[in-house]
Design a protein around this motif. Structure first.
Motif, PDB file in Angstrom:
ATOM      1  N   UNK A 141       0.835  -1.203   0.000  1.00  0.00           N
ATOM      2  CA  UNK A 141       0.000   0.000   0.000  1.00  0.00           C
ATOM      3  C   UNK A 141       0.871   1.256   0.000  1.00  0.00           C
ATOM      4  N   UNK A 142       2.111   1.125   0.461  1.00  0.00           N
ATOM      5  CA  UNK A 142       3.037   2.259   0.440  1.00  0.00           C
ATOM      6  C   UNK A 142       3.324   2.741  -0.978  1.00  0.00           C
ATOM      7  N   UNK A 143       3.022   1.923  -1.979  1.00  0.00           N
ATOM      8  CA  UNK A 143       3.329   2.287  -3.365  1.00  0.00           C
ATOM      9  C   UNK A 143       2.189   3.011  -4.079  1.00  0.00           C
ATOM     10  N   UNK A 144       1.109   3.298  -3.379  1.00  0.00           N
ATOM     11  CA  UNK A 144       0.016   4.032  -4.012  1.00  0.00           C
ATOM     12  C   UNK A 144      -0.030   5.470  -3.503  1.00  0.00           C
ATOM     13  N   UNK A 145      -0.507   6.354  -4.352  1.00  0.00           N
ATOM     14  CA  UNK A 145      -0.728   7.733  -3.925  1.00  0.00           C
ATOM     15  C   UNK A 145      -2.191   7.960  -3.570  1.00  0.00           C
ATOM     16  N   UNK A 146      -2.977   6.879  -3.564  1.00  0.00           N
ATOM     17  CA  UNK A 146      -4.414   6.993  -3.308  1.00  0.00           C
ATOM     18  C   UNK A 146      -4.876   5.805  -2.473  1.00  0.00           C
ATOM     19  N   UNK A 147      -4.578   5.862  -1.184  1.00  0.00           N
ATOM     20  CA  UNK A 147      -4.942   4.760  -0.294  1.00  0.00           C
ATOM     21  C   UNK A 147      -6.441   4.518  -0.261  1.00  0.00           C
TER      22      UNK A 147
END
Length: 284
Positions: A141-147
């Motif tokens: 999830x750290x790799x998304x800019x839209x949690x």
């Protein structure tokens, strides 16, 4: 950055830095790329990475016949273990084609059949509503800019009273509370690991509530990941001079050098409490 630019950055990161994971983390043996959970009975790295999967599986209550979505499945370690050890049926999704191929090959070599791997974005997965008992996300999830988009999609595909587990990094304090050194350290860590940003624990808890998740619990896993964080740091100190020479010779890329910088900073920032590694548990 736009979402497509974030995805491109993440893809490039893993295309270029997978060799570091293979050489320094042994991913070809255990198919895992995460920190692992160390304790008195699981001191080696290989034992720790398997132990993380075991601990998260126990927390999620994964049992025989459960259908699990591994969101951001890496090279397939968690999915293969869940199928082998818990009898789960697992679908792994990952935007990186190279890693998906490695996951498929790893499952085939181990004779594991109840797993499928798909090139797909975990904010828009090719599965029906109410399809999964568990949505599983370990250091992805750290790799998304839209949690929120990820959480919304997880909520959509989970059955009523399904379980979401997220084991990942979160900021231990807000950016405005950090010193200049801490802000610079976090920036280097995030850039080097292709993470656009990190939420604080409270921000992620609020996002879960906003998307309709309930019974949320959080466990700080500082002690469990500390040995791996230190190992990564020490490896960086040892390998950096050679890596720098290889960079001068054009053998290593700038992105690979930034990955080493991130490996150095993650330990410093963990010790300072600037970021934490934790496990979230929620129900749909």
């Amino acid at each position: 950055m736009t979402s497509s630019e974030v995805q491109e950055t993440v893809n490039d990161y893993y295309d270029e830095c997978q060799v570091d994971y293979s050489m320094m983390w042994g991913t070809n043996d255990h198919l895992s790329m995460h920190y692992g959970y160390h304790d008195d009975e699981h001191e080696s790295l290989e034992d720790a990475v398997i132990n993380l999967t075991r601990v998260v599986a126990d927390r999620a209550g994964v049992s025989e016949g459960d259908r699990v979505l591994d969101a951001g499945c890496g090279v397939g370690g968690s999915a293969v273990w869940l199928a082998q050890e818990r009898g789960a049926r697992v679908d792994g999704v990952n935007i990186n084609e190279m890693q998906v191929e490695k996951a498929r090959l790893g499952a085939e070599e181990r004779g594991v059949e109840d797993v499928s791997f798909h090139v797909a974005d975990y904010t828009d997965v090719p599965f029906d509503d109410d399809s999964f008992d568990v949505v599983w996300a370990v250091e992805s999830v750290c790799h998304t800019d839209d949690e929120n988009s990820f959480l919304r999609e997880a909520k959509r595909v989970l059955k009523d009273d399904g379980v979401l587990v997220v084991a990942d990094g979160f900021l231990g304090k807000g950016r405005d509370e950090m010193t200049d050194d801490e802000n610079e350290g976090v920036d280097a860590m995030l850039e080097g690991m292709a993470a656009p940003s990190l939420s604080t624990v409270d921000e992620f808890r609020d996002a879960l509530a906003e998307e309709g998740f309930q019974d949320t619990e959080f466990e700080d896993k500082y002690e469990s990941v500390y040995p791996s964080a230190r190992r990564m740091y020490l490896l960086t100190l040892v390998t950096y001079p050679v890596a720098k020479l290889l960079r001068i010779l054009g053998i290593r890329s700038e992105r690979q050098m930034k990955h080493l910088s991130a490996s150095y900073q993650q330990y410093r920032m963990l010790e300072k409490g600037v970021w934490v590694h934790g496990l979230f548990y929620s129900r749909s």
